[in-house]
Design a protein around this motif. Structure first.
Motif, PDB file in Angstrom:
ATOM      1  N   SER A 187     -74.713  50.348 -11.058  1.00  0.00           N
ATOM      2  CA  SER A 187     -74.723  51.396 -12.190  1.00  0.00           C
ATOM      3  C   SER A 187     -75.348  52.661 -11.433  1.00  0.00           C
ATOM      4  CB  SER A 187     -75.741  50.706 -13.283  1.00  0.00           C
ATOM      5  OG  SER A 187     -77.022  50.612 -12.633  1.00  0.00           O
ATOM      6  N   PHE A 188     -76.088  52.682 -10.485  1.00  0.00           N
ATOM      7  CA  PHE A 188     -76.646  53.988  -9.961  1.00  0.00           C
ATOM      8  C   PHE A 188     -75.428  54.621  -8.938  1.00  0.00           C
ATOM      9  CE2 PHE A 188     -80.533  51.197 -10.441  1.00  0.00           C
ATOM     10  CZ  PHE A 188     -81.382  52.011 -10.751  1.00  0.00           C
ATOM     11  N   CYS A 189     -74.406  54.145  -8.891  1.00  0.00           N
ATOM     12  CA  CYS A 189     -73.490  54.706  -8.328  1.00  0.00           C
ATOM     13  C   CYS A 189     -72.399  55.653  -9.076  1.00  0.00           C
ATOM     14  CB  CYS A 189     -72.522  53.923  -7.538  1.00  0.00           C
ATOM     15  SG  CYS A 189     -73.408  52.923  -5.963  1.00  0.00           S
ATOM     16  N   THR A 190     -72.788  55.780 -10.356  1.00  0.00           N
ATOM     17  CA  THR A 190     -71.804  56.406 -11.301  1.00  0.00           C
ATOM     18  C   THR A 190     -72.143  58.040 -10.895  1.00  0.00           C
ATOM     19  OG1 THR A 190     -73.843  56.837 -12.744  1.00  0.00           O
ATOM     20  CG2 THR A 190     -72.132  54.900 -13.049  1.00  0.00           C
ATOM     21  N   VAL A 191     -71.015  58.723 -10.926  1.00  0.00           N
ATOM     22  CA  VAL A 191     -71.000  60.175 -10.812  1.00  0.00           C
ATOM     23  C   VAL A 191     -72.284  60.817 -11.816  1.00  0.00           C
ATOM     24  CG1 VAL A 191     -69.834  62.384 -11.263  1.00  0.00           C
ATOM     25  CG2 VAL A 191     -68.868  60.477 -10.237  1.00  0.00           C
ATOM     26  N   ALA A 192     -72.730  60.359 -12.837  1.00  0.00           N
ATOM     27  CA  ALA A 192     -73.602  61.063 -13.681  1.00  0.00           C
ATOM     28  C   ALA A 192     -75.220  60.692 -13.382  1.00  0.00           C
ATOM     29  CB  ALA A 192     -73.476  60.691 -15.042  1.00  0.00           C
ATOM     30  N   SER A 193     -75.116  59.457 -12.408  1.00  0.00           N
ATOM     31  CA  SER A 193     -76.478  59.047 -12.056  1.00  0.00           C
ATOM     32  C   SER A 193     -77.447  60.061 -11.441  1.00  0.00           C
ATOM     33  CB  SER A 193     -76.420  57.639 -11.338  1.00  0.00           C
ATOM     34  OG  SER A 193     -77.584  57.165 -10.873  1.00  0.00           O
ATOM     35  N   ARG A 194     -78.512  60.015 -11.953  1.00  0.00           N
ATOM     36  CA  ARG A 194     -79.548  61.209 -11.348  1.00  0.00           C
ATOM     37  C   ARG A 194     -80.871  60.241 -10.829  1.00  0.00           C
ATOM     38  NH1 ARG A 194     -81.493  65.230 -15.166  1.00  0.00           N
ATOM     39  NH2 ARG A 194     -81.522  66.708 -13.474  1.00  0.00           N
ATOM     40  N   TRP A 226     -78.815  57.894  -1.255  1.00  0.00           N
ATOM     41  CA  TRP A 226     -79.049  58.848  -1.989  1.00  0.00           C
ATOM     42  C   TRP A 226     -79.083  60.257  -1.185  1.00  0.00           C
ATOM     43  CZ3 TRP A 226     -79.382  58.433  -7.218  1.00  0.00           C
ATOM     44  CH2 TRP A 226     -79.512  57.205  -7.698  1.00  0.00           C
ATOM     45  N   GLU A 227     -78.489  61.336  -2.092  1.00  0.00           N
ATOM     46  CA  GLU A 227     -78.492  62.464  -1.004  1.00  0.00           C
ATOM     47  C   GLU A 227     -79.473  63.694  -1.963  1.00  0.00           C
ATOM     48  OE1 GLU A 227     -74.215  63.771  -0.771  1.00  0.00           O
ATOM     49  OE2 GLU A 227     -73.535  61.435  -0.331  1.00  0.00           O
ATOM     50  N   TRP A 228     -79.932  64.187  -0.984  1.00  0.00           N
ATOM     51  CA  TRP A 228     -80.993  65.241  -1.323  1.00  0.00           C
ATOM     52  C   TRP A 228     -80.207  66.340  -2.235  1.00  0.00           C
ATOM     53  CZ3 TRP A 228     -85.723  64.340  -2.714  1.00  0.00           C
ATOM     54  CH2 TRP A 228     -86.369  63.614  -1.743  1.00  0.00           C
ATOM     55  N   CYS A 229     -80.417  67.074  -3.242  1.00  0.00           N
ATOM     56  CA  CYS A 229     -79.900  68.167  -3.705  1.00  0.00           C
ATOM     57  C   CYS A 229     -80.821  69.278  -3.824  1.00  0.00           C
ATOM     58  CB  CYS A 229     -79.134  68.088  -5.270  1.00  0.00           C
ATOM     59  SG  CYS A 229     -77.672  66.903  -5.148  1.00  0.00           S
ATOM     60  N   TRP A 230     -80.653  70.513  -3.956  1.00  0.00           N
ATOM     61  CA  TRP A 230     -81.540  71.421  -3.936  1.00  0.00           C
ATOM     62  C   TRP A 230     -82.521  71.506  -5.097  1.00  0.00           C
ATOM     63  CZ3 TRP A 230     -84.003  75.595  -2.145  1.00  0.00           C
ATOM     64  CH2 TRP A 230     -84.680  76.392  -2.837  1.00  0.00           C
ATOM     65  N   ASP A 231     -82.037  71.165  -6.251  1.00  0.00           N
ATOM     66  CA  ASP A 231     -82.753  71.272  -7.855  1.00  0.00           C
ATOM     67  C   ASP A 231     -83.853  70.500  -7.839  1.00  0.00           C
ATOM     68  OD1 ASP A 231     -79.641  71.441  -7.671  1.00  0.00           O
ATOM     69  OD2 ASP A 231     -79.773  71.795  -9.549  1.00  0.00           O
ATOM     70  N   TRP A 232     -84.701  71.183  -8.410  1.00  0.00           N
ATOM     71  CA  TRP A 232     -86.076  70.464  -8.916  1.00  0.00           C
ATOM     72  C   TRP A 232     -85.497  69.603 -10.188  1.00  0.00           C
ATOM     73  CZ3 TRP A 232     -90.561  69.961  -6.509  1.00  0.00           C
ATOM     74  CH2 TRP A 232     -91.016  70.911  -6.189  1.00  0.00           C
ATOM     75  N   TYR A 233     -86.123  68.118 -10.351  1.00  0.00           N
ATOM     76  CA  TYR A 233     -85.359  67.328 -11.289  1.00  0.00           C
ATOM     77  C   TYR A 233     -86.275  68.086 -12.551  1.00  0.00           C
ATOM     78  CZ  TYR A 233     -84.382  63.022 -13.793  1.00  0.00           C
ATOM     79  OH  TYR A 233     -83.833  62.137 -14.476  1.00  0.00           O
ATOM     80  N   SER A 246     -89.434  74.802 -11.319  1.00  0.00           N
ATOM     81  CA  SER A 246     -90.419  73.974 -10.514  1.00  0.00           C
ATOM     82  C   SER A 246     -90.254  72.368 -10.915  1.00  0.00           C
ATOM     83  CB  SER A 246     -91.740  74.431 -10.795  1.00  0.00           C
ATOM     84  OG  SER A 246     -92.119  74.454 -12.348  1.00  0.00           O
ATOM     85  N   GLY A 247     -91.059  71.643 -10.377  1.00  0.00           N
ATOM     86  CA  GLY A 247     -91.240  70.337 -10.827  1.00  0.00           C
ATOM     87  C   GLY A 247     -91.889  69.590  -9.816  1.00  0.00           C
ATOM     88  N   SER A 248     -91.986  68.226  -9.964  1.00  0.00           N
ATOM     89  CA  SER A 248     -92.571  67.307  -9.156  1.00  0.00           C
ATOM     90  C   SER A 248     -91.807  66.635  -8.186  1.00  0.00           C
ATOM     91  CB  SER A 248     -93.309  66.404  -9.854  1.00  0.00           C
ATOM     92  OG  SER A 248     -92.600  65.330 -10.774  1.00  0.00           O
ATOM     93  N   GLY A 249     -90.411  66.429  -8.350  1.00  0.00           N
ATOM     94  CA  GLY A 249     -89.527  65.664  -7.593  1.00  0.00           C
ATOM     95  C   GLY A 249     -88.127  66.707  -7.427  1.00  0.00           C
ATOM     96  N   ARG A 250     -87.496  66.485  -6.325  1.00  0.00           N
ATOM     97  CA  ARG A 250     -86.248  67.020  -6.069  1.00  0.00           C
ATOM     98  C   ARG A 250     -85.159  65.855  -6.642  1.00  0.00           C
ATOM     99  NH1 ARG A 250     -86.265  72.856  -5.230  1.00  0.00           N
ATOM    100  NH2 ARG A 250     -87.976  73.209  -4.132  1.00  0.00           N
ATOM    101  N   VAL A 251     -83.939  66.503  -6.672  1.00  0.00           N
ATOM    102  CA  VAL A 251     -83.058  65.719  -7.200  1.00  0.00           C
ATOM    103  C   VAL A 251     -82.282  64.760  -6.159  1.00  0.00           C
ATOM    104  CG1 VAL A 251     -80.538  65.603  -8.261  1.00  0.00           C
ATOM    105  CG2 VAL A 251     -82.347  67.075  -9.417  1.00  0.00           C
ATOM    106  N   GLY A 252     -81.985  63.587  -6.324  1.00  0.00           N
ATOM    107  CA  GLY A 252     -81.009  62.880  -5.387  1.00  0.00           C
ATOM    108  C   GLY A 252     -79.813  62.254  -6.414  1.00  0.00           C
ATOM    109  N   ARG A 253     -78.717  62.270  -5.536  1.00  0.00           N
ATOM    110  CA  ARG A 253     -77.391  61.783  -6.413  1.00  0.00           C
ATOM    111  C   ARG A 253     -76.690  60.679  -5.598  1.00  0.00           C
ATOM    112  NH1 ARG A 253     -74.892  63.155 -11.120  1.00  0.00           N
ATOM    113  NH2 ARG A 253     -75.642  65.219 -11.801  1.00  0.00           N
ATOM    114  N   GLY A 254     -75.952  60.140  -6.113  1.00  0.00           N
ATOM    115  CA  GLY A 254     -74.954  59.180  -5.415  1.00  0.00           C
ATOM    116  C   GLY A 254     -75.341  57.635  -5.601  1.00  0.00           C
TER     117      GLY A 254
END
Length: 448
Positions: free
Chosen positions: A420-427, A381-388, A404-412
């Motif tokens: 199914s977790f490898c889709t472009v839209a998966s968060r 998974w790749e960390w992104c800047w955004d709060w989820y 703000s939030g409790s978790g940061r976004v992971g992608r990929g």
């Protein structure tokens, strides 16, 4: 003697009847010569003809030879000594060493061109040559090539010039230094539909560079001084993606790399000096200051992609290879890709583009997507800047996530999961202070 002459070379010092010792210096090509003395006819001379024959000359100093004279009345005896020096034509190095990195190829006296590859953190190094023949001359005299203030990429080539003692041979040993850099590919500005709702359009107004690969264990070690990654079955390949790094680690890496390359760091964290920050000082439990990190979007330094920047790049941006993707300047279907690269290249399934089972694998071993980016799906998974958070509805421009939030976004997606977790839209979302062997990152640099 009234004269002393040599068939080749020259006497040193110039002949004088009162000077008793001489040296003749000859080049390497000379293996024999004759030195001839001339005396008063009434004197006796040994050898009788006054000829000193030097044959099969060794390198360096030959045996000294003498012309002995006695006056007619025998009251005076003189000895004229002649020594011959056959100079070397050796212009080779016996060694070439570097205080950082390693030579490629390995040193061989007959090899004249070398490359030294050093890690990204190295900005200065010294390459030292040692001449094989102490009588040869070398430029620089001490054989040291100083590379300072190395920029990312290839430095100016520098040369050690060796001239043989007799001047007949000159060899130039060339050394080129490459300071490793993190390879990045351009991503254009553009617009895309981010989910199944036609009005949910995300617009990115500025182009950027995105890492060709996920940050590797070796790159992380190079910048941070530590590789925290979980080791799968003893596999310590430095080209595996780094993992077990939290979001704090990822932004610290970005700032450290920016400082190393004299760029303006993108991130500010209250109370943190990134110049002196060590890996051990980065929190692994919830930290209010790190959670409140601010991003300077105008900085020229490295940072994490926003979730929208990541998604736009993963779908191939405006180069999306699937038919009908771009409609009136908007990528309408990239969000629906089952994996990054789908429809592009020679691959026919996710297995050609993504690692999603068993463990991590060295980066770049599957096929890339349309932008030349590897492992945008799978591996870690790749960390992104955004709060989820749930996306807002409707058009978004340069969206950088919730405040703000409790978790940061992971992608990929990552290893150890189903496809199914490898889709472009998966968060995905994870606490920014937590470390997991499925989480890594890749970096972005703005085009300014």
């Amino acid at each position: 003697l009234s004269a002393l002459t040599t068939s080749t070379g020259s006497l040193s010092p110039a002949f004088s009847p009162t000077t008793m010792s001489y040296t003749v210096t000859v080049p390497y090509a000379t293996t024999s010569l004759t030195v001839t003395g001339t005396a008063d006819a009434t004197a006796t001379m040994s050898p009788v003809d006054g000829k000193l024959e030097f044959t099969n000359l060794p390198l360096g100093f030959s045996d000294e030879k003498t012309i002995m004279l006695s006056s007619q009345d025998g009251s005076v005896t003189k000895e004229y000594k002649v020594k011959v020096v056959r100079q070397s034509n050796d212009a080779t190095l016996s060694a070439l060493t570097t205080n950082q990195g390693s030579l490629s190829p390995a040193f061989n006296a007959a090899t004249l061109e070398y490359t030294v590859i050093v890690s990204n953190s190295v900005t200065n190094l010294t390459v030292t040559g040692t001449k094989a023949d102490a009588n040869a001359t070398m430029d620089p005299v001490d054989g040291k090539l100083e590379f300072t203030g190395l920029s990312v990429g290839t430095s100016d080539e520098k040369t050690i010039k060796v001239t043989s003692q007799d001047g007949s041979v000159i060899k130039e040993y060339k050394v080129k230094v490459i300071r490793q850099h993190i390879e990045m590919f351009p991503v254009p500005a553009g617009s895309f539909q981010r989910d199944g709702t036609a009005t949910n359009i995300s617009k990115i107004t500025k182009p950027y560079y995105l890492g060709k690969y996920q940050i590797t264990r070796l790159q992380f070690l190079d910048i941070m001084g530590t590789d925290p990654s979980y080791v799968f079955n003893g596999d310590n390949d430095g080209n595996l993606p780094v993992q077990q790094v939290n979001w704090y680690h990822a932004i610290a890496f970005c700032n450290k790399l920016s400082l190393l390359e004299d760029l303006t760091p993108a991130y500010w964290v209250s109370g943190v000096n990134f110049n002196t920050l060590t890996y051990a000082e980065i929190p692994t439990s919830s930290d209010i200051n790190w959670d409140a990190a601010e991003c300077n979007w105008d900085a020229d330094g490295y940072r994490l992609p926003t979730e929208m920047e990541w998604m736009w790049a993963a779908m191939g941006a405006d180069k999306d290879a699937r038919a009908g993707a771009m409609q009136n300047g908007i990528n309408r279907i990239g969000w629906s890709k089952n994996y990054a690269g789908e429809g592009y290249g020679s691959g026919t399934s996710i297995d050609d583009y993504a690692w999603y089972t068993s463990k991590t694998h060295p980066v770049g071993k599957k096929q890339p997507n349309e932008l030349g980016l590897y492992d945008m799906s799978g591996n870690v998974w790749e960390w992104c800047w955004d709060w989820y958070h749930d996306y807002p509805t409707g058009p978004l421009t340069d969206y950088s996530g919730a405040g703000s939030g409790s978790g940061r976004v992971g992608r990929g997606g990552s290893w150890g999961l189903n496809a199914s977790f490898c889709t472009v839209a998966s968060r995905n979302s994870y606490y920014p202070y937590r470390r997991l062997n499925r989480y890594g990152f890749r970096i972005l640099r703005p085009v300014l």
